[in-house]
Design a protein around this motif. Structure first.
Motif, mmCIF file in Angstrom:
data_model
loop_
_atom_site.group_PDB
_atom_site.id
_atom_site.type_symbol
_atom_site.label_atom_id
_atom_site.label_comp_id
_atom_site.label_asym_id
_atom_site.label_seq_id
_atom_site.Cartn_x
_atom_site.Cartn_y
_atom_site.Cartn_z
ATOM 1 N N LEU A 169 9.182 -38.928 4.036
ATOM 2 C CA LEU A 169 7.928 -38.448 3.286
ATOM 3 C C LEU A 169 7.782 -39.567 2.210
ATOM 4 N N LEU A 170 6.699 -40.517 2.327
ATOM 5 C CA LEU A 170 6.384 -41.602 1.534
ATOM 6 C C LEU A 170 5.627 -41.359 0.410
ATOM 7 N N VAL A 171 4.459 -40.329 0.711
ATOM 8 C CA VAL A 171 3.815 -39.979 -0.238
ATOM 9 C C VAL A 171 3.469 -38.639 -0.343
ATOM 10 N N LYS A 203 -4.666 -40.631 -4.188
ATOM 11 C CA LYS A 203 -4.686 -39.447 -4.988
ATOM 12 C C LYS A 203 -5.022 -37.859 -4.103
ATOM 13 N N LYS A 204 -5.837 -38.331 -3.013
ATOM 14 C CA LYS A 204 -6.267 -37.313 -2.138
ATOM 15 C C LYS A 204 -5.314 -37.081 -0.850
ATOM 16 N N ILE A 205 -4.303 -37.741 -0.879
ATOM 17 C CA ILE A 205 -3.256 -37.477 0.242
ATOM 18 C C ILE A 205 -2.284 -36.395 -0.160
ATOM 19 N N VAL A 219 -1.740 -36.129 6.280
ATOM 20 C CA VAL A 219 -2.401 -34.799 5.950
ATOM 21 C C VAL A 219 -3.229 -35.016 4.686
ATOM 22 N N LYS A 220 -4.568 -34.729 4.751
ATOM 23 C CA LYS A 220 -5.140 -35.008 3.346
ATOM 24 C C LYS A 220 -5.240 -33.514 2.450
ATOM 25 N N LYS A 221 -5.286 -33.649 1.357
ATOM 26 C CA LYS A 221 -5.392 -32.486 0.501
ATOM 27 C C LYS A 221 -6.313 -31.364 0.864
#
Length: 224
Positions: A169-171, A203-205, A219-221
């Protein structure tokens, strides 16, 4: 009130350090000595918090002593296996080649119902299908089914699946995980380049990861 807070914080910090030095273990995997030490630490730590007449040093010093004893004994037990067998339980074979060892069940105070419950938890309903059922030192039951009752492997089926390894998990929640990035073997420059390909800013990831086969998961928020 301030005194209680300070005393609690000091004892909490010392306990965290002590438990970190003792190492990572789940409660069910603790040796007898480790379990006793854990109980004693909890009792010692609460004394100066519950009673302000008890000096904090009366908790810190015993904690350090117990920590020293635990670490020292762990080293000794590794160097002298005989002592480890004396103070620790040995694995017990409860089922061998489909036959239940009733004597071992009695020695370990395990009922037949408990054994069958553990077998069902291991996706096995018939003891005759078990090559070995071993009660490990940590109290868990290891079930090794006979070959003809084991699920076929990729080799058995002549398949050559690609190794995926694990997802790094990088982000997470819009923030880069530096440690995971290092473990993945990827650079920050590579990550920034890949993030620019996505249909949303970082910031939306919610999640961005990559496995050992170079497969990317994104996966997007929600609600953004």
């Amino acid at each position: 009130m301030t005194t209680i807070f300070i005393r609690t914080f000091i004892v909490y910090t010392i306990l965290i350090i002590a438990m970190r030095i003792m190492g990572k273990r789940q409660i069910g995997e603790l040796e007898v000595s480790e379990l006793v030490t854990t109980f004693m630490l909890s009792e010692i730590a609460t004394a100066p918090i519950e009673n302000q007449d008890v000096p904090v040093a009366h908790a810190i010093i015993p904690i350090i002593i117990l920590l020293f004893i635990e670490v020292f004994s762990s080293v000794i037990l590794i160097k002298v296996p005989f002592l480890k067998n004396v103070v620790s339980a040995r694995p017990s074979i409860l089922i061998r080649d489909g036959r239940i060892d009733q004597k071992e069940l009695r020695n370990n105070r395990i009922s037949l119902e408990e054994l069958m419950c553990e077998l069902r938890s291991g996706q096995c309903t018939d003891p005759s299908q078990v090559a070995y059922a071993i009660l490990e030192k940590n109290g868990k039951l290891t079930i090794v089914p006979k070959a003809k009752y084991s699920p076929p492997t990729a080799d058995d089926l002549g398949l050559k699946p690609q190794e995926g390894g694990i997802i790094h998990l990088l982000v997470i929640d819009g923030k880069i995980c530096e440690n995971n990035l290092k473990n993945s073997g990827k650079s920050k420059e590579w990550l920034q380049k890949e993030l620019k390909k996505l249909p949303c800013p970082m910031k939306k990831i919610y999640m961005f990861g990559i496995d050992d086969a170079e497969r990317i998961t994104f996966v997007k928020k929600e609600g953004i």
